[in-house]
Design a protein around this motif. Structure first.
Motif, PDB file in Angstrom:
ATOM      1  N   TYR A   1     -14.231   4.430 -27.566  1.00 55.20           N
ATOM      2  CA  TYR A   1     -13.321   3.429 -27.010  1.00 55.20           C
ATOM      3  C   TYR A   1     -12.796   3.877 -25.642  1.00 55.20           C
ATOM      4  O   TYR A   1     -12.762   3.083 -24.689  1.00 55.20           O
TER       5      TYR A   1
ATOM      6  N   GLU B   1     -15.558   3.721 -23.012  1.00 60.53           N
ATOM      7  CA  GLU B   1     -15.828   2.351 -22.571  1.00 60.53           C
ATOM      8  C   GLU B   1     -14.722   1.824 -21.662  1.00 60.53           C
ATOM      9  O   GLU B   1     -14.989   1.051 -20.737  1.00 60.53           O
ATOM     10  N   LYS B   2     -13.467   2.233 -21.927  1.00 56.34           N
ATOM     11  CA  LYS B   2     -12.351   1.808 -21.087  1.00 56.34           C
ATOM     12  C   LYS B   2     -12.522   2.289 -19.652  1.00 56.34           C
ATOM     13  O   LYS B   2     -12.121   1.615 -18.700  1.00 56.34           O
TER      14      LYS B   2
ATOM     15  N   GLN C   1     -22.271  -1.787 -21.560  1.00 57.79           N
ATOM     16  CA  GLN C   1     -20.952  -2.405 -21.520  1.00 57.79           C
ATOM     17  C   GLN C   1     -21.066  -3.838 -22.022  1.00 57.79           C
ATOM     18  O   GLN C   1     -22.076  -4.513 -21.845  1.00 57.79           O
TER      19      GLN C   1
END
Length: 425
Positions: free
Chosen positions: A413, A416-417, A424
């Motif tokens: 998480y 990906e942030k 993505q």
């Protein structure tokens, strides 16, 4: 009731069905819940009493919205066994109370910060295999109970045990798809009766066993004990909070899927965990064992589609009564391992299938590397037998898989942030 229908959580059950449905739940939990006090060398009567009281308390705190039976927790066996050997059982009780208090504090934290973090640290790709592992890692336990696995205690597999096991399992399996009307909602109870009769015919259970049970003292008083507190003992047992918290979240997730209601939000994870913690504390104060929501009873609900808390409350009341009525408790204890194993074989598999359902309902996209890796790592961690030692507490199986899955999901998480992954949304 020509065919099965779903009896939802808040629904009332007809009086003619209430007792057999409650007995079904009581028999499902009995084997495992009585085994823990036997291993601790204490009277099972006090455990049956406090498990029943704890279950009623759980129903009250969760406002009758979360069907769950609280039985004896196996998570404490390792560290509590060491404490009992060194200082005695009263000091283990002090440790149980400390863990119960820690669960209550954790429930307050969840109340303040909510449960949205669960979707981040346990997405469907991780949650599904964690839920499945609750049942899958218990599969060998069911076979062991039935006496179907060779070990130091079982040198030769007895054909009588195999026959009792197969009859019990067959009635449970085919009863679920063939029984109608009244019997459609009590296939587990019918299977237990059929297995017990087979055990009597094959002399796995003898008439002498039956006679001794029926001639037990009519009324018995549970053997209560008071706790003692020692810092070293508490420190040894306290890390078990990691185990029971992971186990509790997993059980509430799988129950939510079964009853098709989000129990983490209503009545709330904070309420169910608080109830579990208070029950464990109360048990510690009177000489019982810690409690936990029971996979066996979750399996019964999944198989019968009867989710009514009224039925769970009925099972709790029967458990309380059996703690005082000698012949009842003695008779239930004569149910042989092959019968319990035959029922558990199906119930544990049902929980495993519920984990697969989590992934299907979550529409997990396995073309994404993140999801494929998450599910793979969680499954292999839980089934590989690898263990992590933290003091006197061992994390393994579903619990370790849950911890690994949460850590990995949170890491993914964050990556990906910051747009660091190669795929993505």
């Amino acid at each position: 009731m020509e065919n099965k229908r779903i009896i939802q959580v808040e629904e009332k059950v007809a009086p003619k069905l209430l007792i057999p449905l409650s007995l079904q739940h009581m028999f499902a939990m009995f084997g495992a819940t009585v085994l823990v006090p036997i291993l601790f060398n204490i009277n099972p009567a006090v455990v049956l009493l406090m498990n029943g009281i704890g279950t009623l308390l759980f129903i009250f705190i969760t406002k009758g919205k979360a069907p769950a039976y609280l039985g004896s927790s196996f998570a404490f066996l390792g560290p509590a066994g060491i404490v009992i050997t060194q200082w005695g059982y009263p000091y283990a009780l002090g440790g149980f109370i400390a863990v119960g208090l820690a669960a209550c504090l954790l429930s307050f934290i969840i109340y303040k910060f909510g449960v949205k973090w669960i979707d981040i640290v346990l997405p469907a790709a991780a949650m599904g295999p964690v839920v499945a592992l609750i049942g899958l890692e218990l599969a060998q336990t069911a076979a062991d109970q039935a006496g179907l696995i060779l070990s130091d205690k079982v040198k030769v597999i007895d054909s009588k045990n195999v026959l009792v096991f197969l009859v019990t399992l067959a009635v449970a399996v085919f009863g679920n798809i063939l029984f109608r009307k009244f019997f459609a909602v009590i296939p587990i109870l019918v299977a237990i009766v059929a297995g017990y009769i087979t055990a009597l015919i094959t002399k796995v259970v003898t008439t002498a066993d039956l006679s001794n049970a029926l001639h037990a003292h009519l009324f018995v008083i549970p053997n209560f004990q008071l706790p003692k507190f020692k810092l070293e003992a508490i420190i040894m047992i306290l890390p078990v909070i990691l185990v029971i918290a992971s186990e509790h979240i997993g059980h509430q997730i799988v129950t939510s899927k079964i009853v098709e209601k989000d129990l983490l939000k209503d009545p709330g994870l904070h309420r169910s965990l608080l109830a579990d913690g208070i029950s464990t504390m109360l048990s510690g104060f009177v000489g019982s064992v810690p409690t936990t929501t029971y996979g066996e009873n979750i399996g019964v609900m999944a198989m019968t589609k009867v989710y009514s808390v009224q039925v769970i409350a009925g099972a709790a009341i029967l458990s309380i009564l059996s703690s005082f009525i000698g012949p009842v408790a003695a008779l239930i204890q004569t149910i042989p391992g092959p019968v319990i194993g035959g029922i558990s074989f199906l119930l544990y598999g049902t929980i495993g299938a519920s984990g697969i359902r989590v992934m299907v309902d979550g529409q997990v996209d396995y073309s994404r590397s993140r999801n494929l890796v998450l599910t793979s790592v969680v499954f292999i961690t839980g089934l590989s037998g690898v263990a992590l030692q933290i003091g006197q507490v061992t994390l393994k199986g579903m619990v370790l898989a849950c911890v690994v899955g949460m850590a990995l999901s949170l890491t993914f998480y964050i990556l990906e942030k910051f747009h660091l992954t190669n795929e993505q949304q």
